[in-house]
Design a protein around this motif. Structure first.
Motif, PDB file in Angstrom:
ATOM      1  N   VAL A  79      49.402  22.265   6.891  1.00  0.00           N
ATOM      2  CA  VAL A  79      49.988  23.538   7.339  1.00  0.00           C
ATOM      3  C   VAL A  79      49.995  24.557   6.203  1.00  0.00           C
ATOM      4  CG1 VAL A  79      52.378  22.802   6.884  1.00  0.00           C
ATOM      5  CG2 VAL A  79      51.946  24.612   8.544  1.00  0.00           C
ATOM      6  N   ALA A  80      50.207  24.088   4.971  1.00  0.00           N
ATOM      7  CA  ALA A  80      50.188  24.995   3.812  1.00  0.00           C
ATOM      8  C   ALA A  80      48.782  25.548   3.600  1.00  0.00           C
ATOM      9  CB  ALA A  80      50.663  24.258   2.555  1.00  0.00           C
ATOM     10  N   CYS A  81      47.780  24.666   3.757  1.00  0.00           N
ATOM     11  CA  CYS A  81      46.383  25.098   3.616  1.00  0.00           C
ATOM     12  C   CYS A  81      46.053  26.165   4.661  1.00  0.00           C
ATOM     13  CB  CYS A  81      45.438  23.906   3.767  1.00  0.00           C
ATOM     14  SG  CYS A  81      45.613  22.682   2.443  1.00  0.00           S
ATOM     15  N   ALA A  82      46.508  25.937   5.894  1.00  0.00           N
ATOM     16  CA  ALA A  82      46.228  26.890   6.973  1.00  0.00           C
ATOM     17  C   ALA A  82      46.971  28.204   6.752  1.00  0.00           C
ATOM     18  CB  ALA A  82      46.612  26.274   8.323  1.00  0.00           C
ATOM     19  N   ASN A  83      48.219  28.135   6.292  1.00  0.00           N
ATOM     20  CA  ASN A  83      48.973  29.365   6.000  1.00  0.00           C
ATOM     21  C   ASN A  83      48.210  30.238   5.005  1.00  0.00           C
ATOM     22  OD1 ASN A  83      51.146  28.789   7.649  1.00  0.00           O
ATOM     23  ND2 ASN A  83      52.382  27.878   6.003  1.00  0.00           N
ATOM     24  N   GLY A  84      47.716  29.588   3.960  1.00  0.00           N
ATOM     25  CA  GLY A  84      46.978  30.335   2.934  1.00  0.00           C
ATOM     26  C   GLY A  84      45.723  30.975   3.503  1.00  0.00           C
ATOM     27  N   ALA A  85      45.020  30.259   4.385  1.00  0.00           N
ATOM     28  CA  ALA A  85      43.788  30.794   4.976  1.00  0.00           C
ATOM     29  C   ALA A  85      44.101  31.955   5.922  1.00  0.00           C
ATOM     30  CB  ALA A  85      43.042  29.687   5.722  1.00  0.00           C
ATOM     31  N   ARG A  86      45.236  31.878   6.609  1.00  0.00           N
ATOM     32  CA  ARG A  86      45.616  32.971   7.518  1.00  0.00           C
ATOM     33  C   ARG A  86      45.964  34.239   6.730  1.00  0.00           C
ATOM     34  NH1 ARG A  86      48.763  28.720  10.076  1.00  0.00           N
ATOM     35  NH2 ARG A  86      47.489  27.869  11.756  1.00  0.00           N
ATOM     36  N   VAL A  87      46.712  34.054   5.658  1.00  0.00           N
ATOM     37  CA  VAL A  87      47.047  35.214   4.812  1.00  0.00           C
ATOM     38  C   VAL A  87      45.767  35.782   4.189  1.00  0.00           C
ATOM     39  CG1 VAL A  87      48.223  35.904   2.673  1.00  0.00           C
ATOM     40  CG2 VAL A  87      49.418  34.494   4.369  1.00  0.00           C
ATOM     41  N   LEU A  88      44.894  34.876   3.763  1.00  0.00           N
ATOM     42  CA  LEU A  88      43.623  35.327   3.174  1.00  0.00           C
ATOM     43  C   LEU A  88      42.808  36.126   4.190  1.00  0.00           C
ATOM     44  CD1 LEU A  88      41.643  35.233   0.739  1.00  0.00           C
ATOM     45  CD2 LEU A  88      40.717  33.114   1.722  1.00  0.00           C
ATOM     46  N   ALA A  89      42.716  35.609   5.426  1.00  0.00           N
ATOM     47  CA  ALA A  89      41.934  36.294   6.462  1.00  0.00           C
ATOM     48  C   ALA A  89      42.458  37.710   6.696  1.00  0.00           C
ATOM     49  CB  ALA A  89      41.984  35.494   7.767  1.00  0.00           C
ATOM     50  N   GLN A  90      43.767  37.836   6.807  1.00  0.00           N
ATOM     51  CA  GLN A  90      44.346  39.161   7.081  1.00  0.00           C
ATOM     52  C   GLN A  90      44.183  40.091   5.868  1.00  0.00           C
ATOM     53  OE1 GLN A  90      48.194  39.094   8.905  1.00  0.00           O
ATOM     54  NE2 GLN A  90      48.469  41.319   8.726  1.00  0.00           N
TER      55      GLN A  90
END
Ligand SMILES: [Zn+2]
Length: 422
Positions: free
Chosen positions: A403-414
């Motif tokens: 979930v931490a990995c995905a959070n980082g990727a979501r913030v990165l995408a935005q």
């Protein structure tokens, strides 16, 4: 970025796909370690590195990104923008590991970048500027020290030729290892070395404990602290341990201990921001029944504030000299890097994305080096940290939650989208 668009890209980030890819990459150079941990040993410019790059390329091509390499071996995956003539927004990290490394350091930033552009493409969004994901050559310095040779070459911090004659443990020159890699990847499209990106963002595990301890989901990295490395040589005289009275000795170990004690006082910091480490000690003749005639120890001193880094670093030699009772000491500074501050353009985009997604965040400097520091003179630069278990890195037990990995990727995408549309 229009408010109606980004949520689609953020929603298209797949926690499962990102995790699956991290685990698959972890198999390339993977090894079993005590405690059930799985480590990674993937040196730069090696056959394993090339296997990992081929896997990355296969994923990138499947999602429609174009693939190029530059003369320094840096690998780029490009999601085209509406106006290909505009400078791209760049993101990425490295794929090499420490000899006993983990499954997240470096590779996470590359795969989070791929996940971000794949999500943006899946959401049917075409940003104004292209977004490129880069895998930098040799960040770790595990095979060829110093590290960050790919990003230093890209930004012109050092000319590429500067690294030609570095040799690994087997005596293989850097230039030859790079030539072998370029030959093995000669089917890939070439690009010239370097350009000035519109902005650069790097996602990375924190490699420290603060996010976990303070229960924050995203680290908005404010910069990279400065470092000064010293070698201290204390020289006395060797004598028989059983016969020579203490008063007549010139004992290098005893004076070294006094010096380290005095340095601990110099480096005392009630706020615990300063980092002072003595971690390599060599003694001669290194036998238990001879007084040591020589003791050599290293100092790794880091601080995010330039004034503190300069003042206390400059005081080291005097403090060491004053601590000598019977020996002589020389202090040699072998590395000096001033702190770098990231640009508000980049850190603001990261903070805004975290806030928009309802993720808790913490502004903090990076204690470790990253390729990002070499991008700072070239373009607005920032980093996103995600929590890692116990703050551990460079070890097989290194771990970040899916979930931490995905959070980082979501913030990165935005954040990438907002920069690419600006
Ligand atoms: Zn790293």
């Amino acid at each position: 970025m229009s408010a109606g668009v980004a949520p689609n890209a953020v929603a298209a980030v797949s926690e499962g796909r990102l995790w699956q890819r991290l685990m698959e990459m972890g198999e390339i150079g993977g090894f079993e370690f005590e405690g059930g941990h799985k480590g990674v040993n993937r040196p730069c410019l090696s056959a394993l590195d090339r296997t990992a790059r081929r896997l990355l390329i296969s994923w990138a091509e499947k999602m429609g990104a174009s693939v190029t390499i530059d003369p320094a071996g840096n690998l780029f995956l490009r999601l085209e923008g509406e106006d290909p003539s505009l400078p791209a927004v760049l993101t990425g990290s490295h794929m090499d590991s420490q000899p006993q490394g983990g499954r997240f350091d470096g590779i996470y930033g590359v795969l989070a970048g791929l996940e971000a552009i794949e999500a943006i493409a899946t959401a049917g969004i075409r940003p104004k500027r292209a977004i490129e994901v880069v895998a930098w050559t040799n960040e770790e310095g595990g095979r060829y020290a110093p590290g960050c040779t790919g990003s230093m070459s890209f930004t012109g911090f050092k000319p590429m030729s500067e690294f030609d004659d570095l040799v690994d443990r087997d005596g293989i020159r850097y230039a030859d290892a790079l030539a072998e890699q370029m030959e093995a990847e000669s089917d890939l499209a070439k690009r010239p070395l370097g350009y000035a990106p519109h902005a650069y963002l790097e996602a990375h595990i924190e490699q420290g404990p603060r996010l976990e301890v303070e229960r924050k989901e995203i680290g908005v990295v404010t910069g990279i602290q400065g470092s000064r490395w010293f070698t201290v040589t204390v020289e006395g005289r060797s004598d028989h341990a059983g016969t020579t009275p203490l008063a007549l000795r010139r004992d290098a170990v005893q004076d070294m201990v006094r010096a380290i004690g005095a340095l601990n006082q110099l480096m005392h910091d009630p706020d615990d921001v300063l980092r002072f480490t003595v971690a390599s000690i060599k003694v001669e003749p290194d036998t238990s029944n001879s007084v040591a005639n020589k003791a050599v120890f290293t100092i790794d001193f880091r601080h995010p504030d330039k004034a503190v880094l300069l003042a206390r670093g400059d005081a080291i030699a005097g403090v060491v000299q004053a601590a000598m009772r019977s020996c002589t000491a020389t202090v040699h500074e072998r590395f000096h890097a001033l702190p770098v501050d990231f640009a508000e353009t980049a850190t603001g985009a990261v903070a805004a994305a975290a806030q928009a997604q309802g993720l808790s965040s913490l502004a903090l400097p990076s204690g470790a080096f990253h390729d990002a520091q070499f991008l700072v003179p070239v373009c607005p630069t920032g980093m996103i940290f995600i929590p890692c278990r116990g703050g551990v890195s460079h070890h097989p037990s290194e771990h970040a939650e899916p979930v931490a990995c995905a959070n980082g990727a979501r913030v990165l995408a935005q954040a990438l989208l907002s920069l690419a549309n600006s």
